[in-house]
Design a protein around this motif. Structure first.
Motif, PDB file in Angstrom:
ATOM      1  N   TYR A 129       0.757  -1.387  -0.063  1.00 43.74           N
ATOM      2  CA  TYR A 129      -0.020   0.002   0.042  1.00 43.74           C
ATOM      3  C   TYR A 129       0.769   1.270  -0.107  1.00 43.74           C
ATOM      4  CZ  TYR A 129      -3.475  -3.326   1.595  1.00 43.74           C
ATOM      5  OH  TYR A 129      -4.296  -4.622   1.678  1.00 43.74           O
ATOM      6  N   PRO A 130       0.469   2.356  -0.404  1.00 42.47           N
ATOM      7  CA  PRO A 130      -0.750   2.390  -1.253  1.00 42.47           C
ATOM      8  C   PRO A 130      -0.958   1.713  -2.743  1.00 42.47           C
ATOM      9  CG  PRO A 130       0.497   4.413  -1.282  1.00 42.47           C
ATOM     10  CD  PRO A 130       0.903   3.648  -0.498  1.00 42.47           C
ATOM     11  N   ALA A 131       0.323   1.442  -3.284  1.00 40.83           N
ATOM     12  CA  ALA A 131       0.491   0.492  -4.309  1.00 40.83           C
ATOM     13  C   ALA A 131       1.901   0.268  -4.272  1.00 40.83           C
ATOM     14  CB  ALA A 131       0.315   1.411  -5.749  1.00 40.83           C
ATOM     15  N   PRO A 132       1.879  -1.132  -4.886  1.00 42.58           N
ATOM     16  CA  PRO A 132       3.292  -1.722  -4.794  1.00 42.58           C
ATOM     17  C   PRO A 132       4.269  -0.849  -5.757  1.00 42.58           C
ATOM     18  CG  PRO A 132       1.681  -3.548  -5.056  1.00 42.58           C
ATOM     19  CD  PRO A 132       0.928  -2.216  -5.193  1.00 42.58           C
ATOM     20  N   ASN A 133       5.346  -0.927  -5.524  1.00 39.68           N
ATOM     21  CA  ASN A 133       6.382  -0.217  -6.349  1.00 39.68           C
ATOM     22  C   ASN A 133       6.541  -1.263  -7.547  1.00 39.68           C
ATOM     23  OD1 ASN A 133       9.770  -0.330  -7.135  1.00 39.68           O
ATOM     24  ND2 ASN A 133       9.285   1.779  -6.353  1.00 39.68           N
ATOM     25  N   ARG A 134       6.908  -0.539  -8.713  1.00 45.51           N
ATOM     26  CA  ARG A 134       6.808  -1.395 -10.123  1.00 45.51           C
ATOM     27  C   ARG A 134       7.956  -2.498 -10.006  1.00 45.51           C
ATOM     28  NH1 ARG A 134      10.384   2.046 -14.333  1.00 45.51           N
ATOM     29  NH2 ARG A 134      11.999   2.678 -12.847  1.00 45.51           N
ATOM     30  N   VAL A 135       9.162  -2.413  -9.211  1.00 46.85           N
ATOM     31  CA  VAL A 135      10.101  -3.279  -9.085  1.00 46.85           C
ATOM     32  C   VAL A 135       9.590  -4.509  -8.415  1.00 46.85           C
ATOM     33  CG1 VAL A 135      12.435  -3.990  -8.302  1.00 46.85           C
ATOM     34  CG2 VAL A 135      11.677  -1.827  -9.513  1.00 46.85           C
ATOM     35  N   VAL A 136       8.872  -4.336  -7.226  1.00 43.85           N
ATOM     36  CA  VAL A 136       8.328  -5.174  -6.352  1.00 43.85           C
ATOM     37  C   VAL A 136       7.194  -6.004  -7.355  1.00 43.85           C
ATOM     38  CG1 VAL A 136       6.595  -5.593  -4.517  1.00 43.85           C
ATOM     39  CG2 VAL A 136       8.534  -4.093  -4.314  1.00 43.85           C
ATOM     40  N   ARG A 137       6.491  -5.499  -8.098  1.00 49.24           N
ATOM     41  CA  ARG A 137       5.504  -6.165  -8.962  1.00 49.24           C
ATOM     42  C   ARG A 137       6.312  -7.099  -9.919  1.00 49.24           C
ATOM     43  NH1 ARG A 137       0.358  -4.761  -9.005  1.00 49.24           N
ATOM     44  NH2 ARG A 137      -0.103  -2.652  -8.027  1.00 49.24           N
ATOM     45  N   ALA A 138       7.522  -6.584 -10.250  1.00 56.00           N
ATOM     46  CA  ALA A 138       8.228  -7.369 -11.215  1.00 56.00           C
ATOM     47  C   ALA A 138       8.745  -8.486 -10.677  1.00 56.00           C
ATOM     48  CB  ALA A 138       9.331  -6.633 -11.997  1.00 56.00           C
ATOM     49  N   LYS A 175      -1.503  14.966   8.822  1.00 57.34           N
ATOM     50  CA  LYS A 175      -1.664  13.533   8.714  1.00 57.34           C
ATOM     51  C   LYS A 175      -3.137  13.309   8.549  1.00 57.34           C
ATOM     52  CE  LYS A 175       2.686  11.925  10.040  1.00 57.34           C
ATOM     53  NZ  LYS A 175       3.721  10.775  10.890  1.00 57.34           N
ATOM     54  N   GLU A 176      -3.524  12.097   8.119  1.00 53.75           N
ATOM     55  CA  GLU A 176      -4.850  11.588   8.176  1.00 53.75           C
ATOM     56  C   GLU A 176      -5.329  11.741   9.356  1.00 53.75           C
ATOM     57  OE1 GLU A 176      -5.750   7.742   6.339  1.00 53.75           O
ATOM     58  OE2 GLU A 176      -4.037   7.928   4.665  1.00 53.75           O
ATOM     59  N   GLU A 212      15.846  -0.788  17.207  1.00 59.25           N
ATOM     60  CA  GLU A 212      14.431  -0.145  16.851  1.00 59.25           C
ATOM     61  C   GLU A 212      14.023  -0.513  15.424  1.00 59.25           C
ATOM     62  OE1 GLU A 212      12.275   4.207  15.645  1.00 59.25           O
ATOM     63  OE2 GLU A 212      14.438   4.301  16.481  1.00 59.25           O
ATOM     64  N   LEU A 213      12.526  -0.815  15.507  1.00 59.62           N
ATOM     65  CA  LEU A 213      12.151  -1.344  14.020  1.00 59.62           C
ATOM     66  C   LEU A 213      10.999  -0.679  13.822  1.00 59.62           C
ATOM     67  CD1 LEU A 213      12.830  -5.217  14.633  1.00 59.62           C
ATOM     68  CD2 LEU A 213      14.151  -3.500  13.390  1.00 59.62           C
ATOM     69  N   SER A 214      10.777  -0.047  12.707  1.00 63.62           N
ATOM     70  CA  SER A 214       9.631   0.643  12.252  1.00 63.62           C
ATOM     71  C   SER A 214       8.460  -0.435  11.620  1.00 63.62           C
ATOM     72  CB  SER A 214       9.756   1.617  11.115  1.00 63.62           C
ATOM     73  OG  SER A 214      10.209   1.022  10.131  1.00 63.62           O
ATOM     74  N   SER A 215       7.067   0.127  11.551  1.00 62.07           N
ATOM     75  CA  SER A 215       6.533  -0.912  10.822  1.00 62.07           C
ATOM     76  C   SER A 215       6.669  -1.245   9.553  1.00 62.07           C
ATOM     77  CB  SER A 215       5.011  -0.147  11.005  1.00 62.07           C
ATOM     78  OG  SER A 215       5.037   1.035  10.088  1.00 62.07           O
ATOM     79  N   TYR A 216       7.314  -0.394   8.670  1.00 58.96           N
ATOM     80  CA  TYR A 216       7.988  -0.899   7.520  1.00 58.96           C
ATOM     81  C   TYR A 216       8.768  -1.758   7.557  1.00 58.96           C
ATOM     82  CZ  TYR A 216       6.400   4.193   6.220  1.00 58.96           C
ATOM     83  OH  TYR A 216       5.669   5.363   5.868  1.00 58.96           O
ATOM     84  N   ASP A 256      -1.270   5.202   5.296  1.00 55.42           N
ATOM     85  CA  ASP A 256      -1.314   4.941   3.809  1.00 55.42           C
ATOM     86  C   ASP A 256      -0.555   3.687   3.508  1.00 55.42           C
ATOM     87  OD1 ASP A 256       0.777   6.401   4.549  1.00 55.42           O
ATOM     88  OD2 ASP A 256       1.090   7.250   2.574  1.00 55.42           O
ATOM     89  N   ARG A 257       0.515   3.635   4.107  1.00 50.88           N
ATOM     90  CA  ARG A 257       1.451   2.552   3.721  1.00 50.88           C
ATOM     91  C   ARG A 257       0.864   1.238   4.285  1.00 50.88           C
ATOM     92  NH1 ARG A 257       7.015   2.867   2.795  1.00 50.88           N
ATOM     93  NH2 ARG A 257       6.951   0.640   3.302  1.00 50.88           N
ATOM     94  N   HIS A 258      -0.093   0.943   5.152  1.00 56.61           N
ATOM     95  CA  HIS A 258      -0.663  -0.383   5.611  1.00 56.61           C
ATOM     96  C   HIS A 258      -2.124  -0.466   5.510  1.00 56.61           C
ATOM     97  CE1 HIS A 258       3.106  -0.635   7.633  1.00 56.61           C
ATOM     98  NE2 HIS A 258       3.319   0.307   8.062  1.00 56.61           N
ATOM     99  N   GLY A 259      -2.818   0.310   4.706  1.00 61.06           N
ATOM    100  CA  GLY A 259      -4.075   0.021   4.128  1.00 61.06           C
ATOM    101  C   GLY A 259      -4.914   0.513   5.550  1.00 61.06           C
ATOM    102  N   GLY A 260      -4.613   1.148   6.421  1.00 60.72           N
ATOM    103  CA  GLY A 260      -5.560   1.564   7.667  1.00 60.72           C
ATOM    104  C   GLY A 260      -4.986   0.982   9.025  1.00 60.72           C
ATOM    105  N   MET A 261      -5.603   1.022   9.922  1.00 56.56           N
ATOM    106  CA  MET A 261      -5.049   0.751  11.450  1.00 56.56           C
ATOM    107  C   MET A 261      -4.950  -0.671  11.663  1.00 56.56           C
ATOM    108  SD  MET A 261      -4.212   3.117  13.625  1.00 56.56           S
ATOM    109  CE  MET A 261      -4.525   2.183  15.217  1.00 56.56           C
ATOM    110  N   GLY A 262      -5.720  -1.448  10.817  1.00 60.46           N
ATOM    111  CA  GLY A 262      -5.475  -2.742  11.075  1.00 60.46           C
ATOM    112  C   GLY A 262      -4.276  -3.498  10.448  1.00 60.46           C
ATOM    113  N   GLY A 263      -4.004  -2.768   9.391  1.00 64.05           N
ATOM    114  CA  GLY A 263      -2.711  -3.261   8.655  1.00 64.05           C
ATOM    115  C   GLY A 263      -1.515  -2.791   9.381  1.00 64.05           C
TER     116      GLY A 263
END
Length: 465
Positions: A80-89, A376-377, A174-178, A202-209
């Motif tokens: 999210y919000p959309a995979p990078n083109r290299v990730v898709r590849a 932010k949102e 220290e580890l971020s959610s990313y 935006d990077r996780h598709g909402g609070m659940g993600g």
């Protein structure tokens, strides 16, 4: 450097050549792999090529021929919000995607420790707010106690840049959610969850993600001991999921909102006093009120988490208290910049979301509040209950006027930039008041980072000190 294990003779792609990406490429090469790199920034590619790495546009057809894995830098979206083109590849080519955190845990676990009296331990800290201070505080206390300890991850050095830990050594991450969201291996010995509030949605598709990304640190690796902040429902849920039953002391609950009781292991802070309870009895306490590097309830939560980790690693309460006393705090996190004529100047530029800014406001009285930036949102409604200490707000940012309108019940002046905000606050401040930068917003409308914003604040303050 920690050489990456398990990729000897293999071709591995690395996307993103910032701190973590370039260190991953070096560590892969040290382990015998061939690292093929790419970054959209020509300067980053030039830096990699100067070290002998091949740079190849990984989005081009055939780029993944013969590639075993793709190692992704944390700033690059993988879903999210959309995979990078290299990730898709990579997906299309059937190539697994991982990050440097996954490489670290896989490689660290492959080290030969048979000759050690005590195997190294890894402490991993995650959460929405306070994880940097908590990780740094753990590192500081252990170092002051004479323990061999290194600090890495989302703070300080890249995880693969550090030296392999020695006999009895500790690595604090220290580890971020990313980072936790993508790592294919997550096996800390001790894991910490500080708290959860809306951020990076935006990077996780909402609070659940977002919560799911944090939860992976505990669910995937099965740490020996978990320190969990239980002041939000997510923390209470996580603690409940991890405990095998009543009194399971593999889970240490932490709170700064209430006294924790019961047969388990608890660490909590009330009215500035930290208390440790085990099996219903108090076994340790620290007066946090006079510790300059840990002001406010939010830092008391950080102290509770750090205390629990250090107790797990065998330190006595007195050793931990001594480490707390000498902790100077981190830049841009409730950092006391200076004091003059009875006025304190505090830089909390890292307060980039509503929850962290609210905690900063609650830590002080009679506040001249500098705020604003890239909102932010979710808006600012959740911040208003914390503004009782605010004398006046001085709003910066490109959308300062719209930000100021949302501060209902708070006198606000639209200043636009940092120089004017600091000048106006200094002109109006009274002895006994605090001029606090706690933006409740990202910095990217005016600055490259929250550090640059904090540096600008300190530079303007320096004119008056």
């Amino acid at each position: 450097m920690i050489a990456v294990r398990g990729y000897d003779g293999r071709r591995v792609a690395v996307l993103g050549l910032g701190r973590s990406g370039l260190s991953a490429a070096r560590a892969l090469r040290a382990g015998g792999a061939e690292a093929v790199c790419w970054d959209d920034n020509p300067a980053a590619r030039e830096a990699a090529e100067s070290e002998g790495f091949q740079c190849l546009d990984l989005a081009q057809p055939g780029a993944f021929d013969g590639v075993t894995s793709l190692i992704l830098s944390p700033g690059i979206p993988h879903l999210y919000p959309a995979p990078n083109r290299v990730v898709r590849a990579a997906w299309e080519a059937g190539v697994p995607v991982d990050n440097d955190i996954g490489l670290f845990f896989r490689s660290l676990g492959a080290a030969g420790w048979d000759s050690f009296d005590m195997a190294p331990r890894v402490v991993a800290v995650t959460g929405s707010n306070g994880k940097s201070t908590t990780a740094a505080l753990i590192h500081h206390v252990l170092a002051e106690a004479g323990r061999a300890v290194e600090l890495a991850g989302n703070i300080g050095r890249g995880v693969l840049d550090i030296d392999p830990p020695g006999d009895g050594g500790v690595v604090v991450l220290e580890l971020s959610s990313y980072q936790t969201d993508l790592a294919r291996a997550l096996t800390p010995d001790v894991a910490v969850f500080t708290n959860l509030s809306p951020d990076h949605l935006d990077r996780h598709g909402g609070m659940g993600g977002y919560f799911a990304a944090k939860r992976r640190l505990f669910a995937e690796g099965g740490p020996d001991r978990c320190i969990i902040g239980v002041d939000e429902d997510e923390g209470r849920y996580l603690a409940n999921q991890l405990a095998e039953g009543v009194g399971d002391d593999r889970v240490i609950a932490v709170s700064v909102e209430r006294k924790l009781t019961g047969p388990g292991w608890h660490v909590f802070a009330r009215k500035g006093f930290l208390s440790e309870y085990r099996k219903g009895r108090q076994v340790g306490s620290i007066d946090l009120r006079a510790i300059a590097g840990l002001p406010g309830a939010h830092n008391h939560q950080n102290a509770c988490c750090a205390y629990a980790v250090c107790r797990t690693l065998g330190l006595a309460p007195r050793e931990i208290e001594q480490g707390f006393q000498s902790f100077g705090g981190l830049p841009h996190r409730s950092q006391i910049v200076g004091e003059k004529d009875g006025v304190r100047f505090v830089n909390d530029s890292k307060a980039t979301n509503v929850d962290s800014a609210a905690k900063a406001l609650k830590a002080f009285e009679n506040v001249r509040w500098i705020c604003g930036g890239l909102e932010k949102e979710g808006g600012l409604e959740g911040l208003l209950e914390a503004t009782g200490s605010v004398v006046k707000a001085y709003v910066i940012g490109r959308e300062a006027a719209g930000f100021a309108v949302q501060l209902q019940g708070v006198e606000a002046e639209v200043c636009g930039d940092m120089a004017r905000a600091v000048r106006r606050a200094v002109e109006e401040v009274q002895p006994g008041e605090v001029i606090l930068l706690a933006p409740a917003a990202a910095s990217f409308d005016q600055y490259d980072s929250f550090e640059k914003r904090g540096d600008d604040f300190m530079a303007e303050v320096a004119k008056y000190l």
